[in-house]
Design a protein around this motif. Sequence first.
Motif, mmCIF file in Angstrom:
data_model
loop_
_atom_site.group_PDB
_atom_site.id
_atom_site.type_symbol
_atom_site.label_atom_id
_atom_site.label_comp_id
_atom_site.label_asym_id
_atom_site.label_seq_id
_atom_site.Cartn_x
_atom_site.Cartn_y
_atom_site.Cartn_z
ATOM 1 N N LYS A 472 -2.921 11.755 -7.426
ATOM 2 C CA LYS A 472 -2.834 11.651 -5.967
ATOM 3 C C LYS A 472 -2.127 10.365 -5.559
ATOM 4 N N ALA A 473 -2.497 9.260 -6.170
ATOM 5 C CA ALA A 473 -1.858 7.986 -5.835
ATOM 6 C C ALA A 473 -0.390 7.986 -6.240
ATOM 7 N N ALA A 474 -0.074 8.634 -7.373
ATOM 8 C CA ALA A 474 1.320 8.686 -7.826
ATOM 9 C C ALA A 474 2.178 9.549 -6.919
ATOM 10 N N SER A 475 1.564 10.473 -6.188
ATOM 11 C CA SER A 475 2.326 11.357 -5.298
ATOM 12 C C SER A 475 2.768 10.676 -4.015
ATOM 13 N N TRP A 476 2.241 9.481 -3.746
ATOM 14 C CA TRP A 476 2.613 8.771 -2.518
ATOM 15 C C TRP A 476 4.012 8.205 -2.660
ATOM 16 N N THR A 477 4.884 8.549 -1.715
ATOM 17 C CA THR A 477 6.279 8.112 -1.768
ATOM 18 C C THR A 477 6.586 7.045 -0.723
ATOM 19 N N GLY A 478 5.619 6.702 0.100
ATOM 20 C CA GLY A 478 5.849 5.682 1.123
ATOM 21 C C GLY A 478 5.772 4.285 0.550
ATOM 22 N N SER A 479 5.934 3.309 1.430
ATOM 23 C CA SER A 479 5.911 1.904 1.013
ATOM 24 C C SER A 479 4.480 1.407 0.935
ATOM 25 N N VAL A 480 4.281 0.356 0.169
ATOM 26 C CA VAL A 480 2.982 -0.271 -0.009
ATOM 27 C C VAL A 480 3.157 -1.773 0.179
ATOM 28 N N GLU A 481 2.353 -2.370 1.055
ATOM 29 C CA GLU A 481 2.407 -3.813 1.266
ATOM 30 C C GLU A 481 1.673 -4.511 0.125
ATOM 31 N N ARG A 482 2.342 -5.417 -0.522
ATOM 32 C CA ARG A 482 1.746 -6.117 -1.663
ATOM 33 C C ARG A 482 1.827 -7.623 -1.452
ATOM 34 N N ILE A 483 0.916 -8.329 -2.043
ATOM 35 C CA ILE A 483 0.898 -9.797 -2.022
ATOM 36 C C ILE A 483 1.556 -10.272 -3.311
ATOM 37 N N GLU A 484 2.747 -10.807 -3.182
ATOM 38 C CA GLU A 484 3.523 -11.190 -4.351
ATOM 39 C C GLU A 484 2.971 -12.443 -5.025
ATOM 40 N N ASN A 485 2.441 -13.365 -4.229
ATOM 41 C CA ASN A 485 1.972 -14.638 -4.775
ATOM 42 C C ASN A 485 0.441 -14.654 -4.814
ATOM 43 N N PRO A 486 -0.174 -14.500 -5.972
ATOM 44 C CA PRO A 486 -1.648 -14.539 -6.039
ATOM 45 C C PRO A 486 -2.236 -15.861 -5.559
ATOM 46 N N ARG A 487 -1.391 -16.906 -5.499
ATOM 47 C CA ARG A 487 -1.886 -18.212 -5.028
ATOM 48 C C ARG A 487 -2.368 -18.123 -3.584
ATOM 49 N N LEU A 488 -1.771 -17.231 -2.809
ATOM 50 C CA LEU A 488 -2.215 -17.059 -1.424
ATOM 51 C C LEU A 488 -3.654 -16.574 -1.372
ATOM 52 N N LEU A 489 -3.983 -15.665 -2.276
ATOM 53 C CA LEU A 489 -5.359 -15.168 -2.307
ATOM 54 C C LEU A 489 -6.325 -16.256 -2.764
ATOM 55 N N ASP A 490 -5.860 -17.161 -3.617
ATOM 56 C CA ASP A 490 -6.728 -18.258 -4.029
ATOM 57 C C ASP A 490 -7.121 -19.119 -2.829
ATOM 58 N N VAL A 491 -6.168 -19.299 -1.886
ATOM 59 C CA VAL A 491 -6.468 -20.075 -0.684
ATOM 60 C C VAL A 491 -7.365 -19.289 0.262
ATOM 61 N N LEU A 492 -7.035 -18.002 0.481
ATOM 62 C CA LEU A 492 -7.802 -17.197 1.424
ATOM 63 C C LEU A 492 -9.232 -16.962 0.953
ATOM 64 N N LEU A 493 -9.418 -16.796 -0.350
ATOM 65 C CA LEU A 493 -10.727 -16.470 -0.888
ATOM 66 C C LEU A 493 -11.436 -17.689 -1.470
ATOM 67 N N ALA A 494 -10.898 -18.873 -1.214
ATOM 68 C CA ALA A 494 -11.513 -20.085 -1.755
ATOM 69 C C ALA A 494 -12.852 -20.332 -1.088
ATOM 70 N N GLU A 495 -13.660 -21.152 -1.757
ATOM 71 C CA GLU A 495 -14.950 -21.522 -1.185
ATOM 72 C C GLU A 495 -14.723 -22.297 0.109
#
Length: 730
Positions: A472-495
């Motif tokens: 089902k997931a492979a059948s999706w042909t549209g675009s997907v927003e992705r976070i290219e830099n995991p460092r951003l998540l380190d800041v957002l999810l930091a203590e």
Amino acid sequence: MPESERGLQLAASRNAWESRKRKGRGGGQEYAITSLPLEAINAIKNRAAADAHISQLMDPKTAPAKANNSKVPSTQIGLLDAEARRESDQAVLLRLPHLTVKQVARFEARRAVVMAWYGFLKLRGMKPTNALYEGFVSHFNAGHLQANKVQYPELAPATAGVITSIALRTLQLWVSDYEKVGLAAFVDGNDGAHRKGKCTISVQKDLHDFTVAMVVANPHVKPVHPEDAAKARFDGHASIKVPSYHAFRRFLNEWKKQNAELFTAISNPDQWKNSFMVAQGSSSEDVLRLNQRWEFDSTPADLMLADGRHCLLGVIDVWGRNAKLLVAKSSRAVGVGALVRAALLDWGKCEEAKTDNGQEYVGVYVDDVFRALDIEQTKCPPFQPWHKPHIEHFFHTFSHDLLELLPGYIGHNVADRKAIEARKAFSERLFTKNEVVDVAMTAAELQAFCDDWLVRYHNRKHSALGMSPFEKAASWTGSVERIENPRLLDVLLAERIQRTVQKKGLKIDDARFIAPELAVNLVGRDVQVRLDPLDLGRVYVFHDGQFICVAECPERTGMNRREVAQKAKKMQAAEVGRQKRELKAMARKVNTDDVVQEILRHNAARAGTLVAMPKPTSPVNTAGTRAAAAATNAVDRGMHAQIPAAVQRHLGQSTPAPVISLPQSDETKFRQWLELDAMARSGQALPADKVKFYEGWQKTARFRYRCKSTCNVLPKISPSLAIINRREEQ
């Protein structure tokens, strides 16, 4: 149901009622009962049941028995003859089909109570007395008569849920009315229908519309405000009666109750969407794309693993049914953040996150994460897990699958736990709040098992999809927003911690963190601080979900503290100046609301019409007042004694009204003296009544003081004035 024929036709066409042509003469349409609204179907059923009961009452075969059972003792009959009573009772029975269900129930209950009274009286073979009435009421209120189904078979079924207790006077009135008019005494003609939904406000259209309009303008308005506004708006309207505060309070409560959906739509559109928006179809039919909606949940029970107590967190993508499981130390917001991080890196960003109202999902931490990523968080109503059915079903599948084959899933018994409790199904215990499930595994081993199980789940055909979640997931042909830099998540999810901005910056662990941006309208306010796990000299500062700056500790990063301080002062002064200009501009544009003006004008008008009533008085009678009175009497006697008798008689005959002279100020006297002085210096004769004032007032201290303060500003002064000034100077 519509009341007119045309309305019925339109309703049938609009709702596609099943119908057929009516057979026989007259034509027309016949509609299937099952096509009608539920309220109409219930009303037809109740009416049919009432008709059947009435037919039974009017059946000639059963009529004699009923007449014998309900026969009034001979000592009580005499107000109605048999024929008149029979016709009156028959007319009442013909009215029953046109009464409401509650009216019919009350009719049967009252009739059963009175008939039971006559049976109670007949068993004792006595005439009615107050003692017998009191005994019947006491037995009925205690439930003894209802329990005696042999002698009073109809009493319990007829009164159940309608009459639970009666008063002595009520029973006597029912009996008396029945002996006068027959069964008509038991019919409640109004049934409250004539007053249902009506009050002093609702029956006055203008007042009703005005009150509702104030609720629309301010949904959380207090009853006192519509009351004051109505008194001001309708002051002088003889046709409108403004009720009291309590009437407005009752009206507002009833209106909000009767219009719950409309009021919610006005006051809280988001809550209306969650609570009232129709969702009769599939819970996922509105999900049309990958990552449109994720559902989060955690198991109510804790897992007692070999290395301590843990919990299980899960997330599922509704469209593709992709899922993730995380074994966390506890169901806290930090664990939710770790699960969100893993899903974001593997699947991309979602549009909506659906959670329950657990403490791990409603805190500031999770709220900031979702807002920072522009993810809409939707919370289910409390205690309604069916609003996120996909994650609930996923956990159910997980708990009933391979997990039950794990060794030790039923737990290791403790001394005080019964063996039967330990043998409960694992799936039941896993979804029982505050339950502790023992699993003979470490957290790492259970996480590895969950990851392996997810691989099997993603490649197995899903009954709702018709294919595997991976396909089902492979059948999706549209675009997907992705976070290219995991460092951003380190800041957002930091203590993160909460701190108050001080004049010297932020104090964290005995260190000061400063930045020029902290001086701009933030001193004294609380901000969210996220700690950088890789750099102890920098922190990330956020306020109301918005990034403010990166604050640094000069001792740890080597930044120039003086330059930062100077820049901070300039930015703060510029911001304060801008805000002051905006406030002054806003103050010039503010205008008072019309309703407030009407209230104030009305109150002012009322205040002008109020007159204080005179209070009863009594003269003050003390030793001091008596002595003063004696003195004034003595003065009055002496003054009259010096006046000749003829003059006293003349004064007694005609006493002119006294002329009251107000004292003049020193400024007025001084200017008057200057005018007289100018006349004297010019050679003019002074008025006879002013000569004494001109010569005498210039010798006073007040005149000399006024000369001192005025001589410096007058262009010329009289010689006498100059001489006085020189004397004062010497």
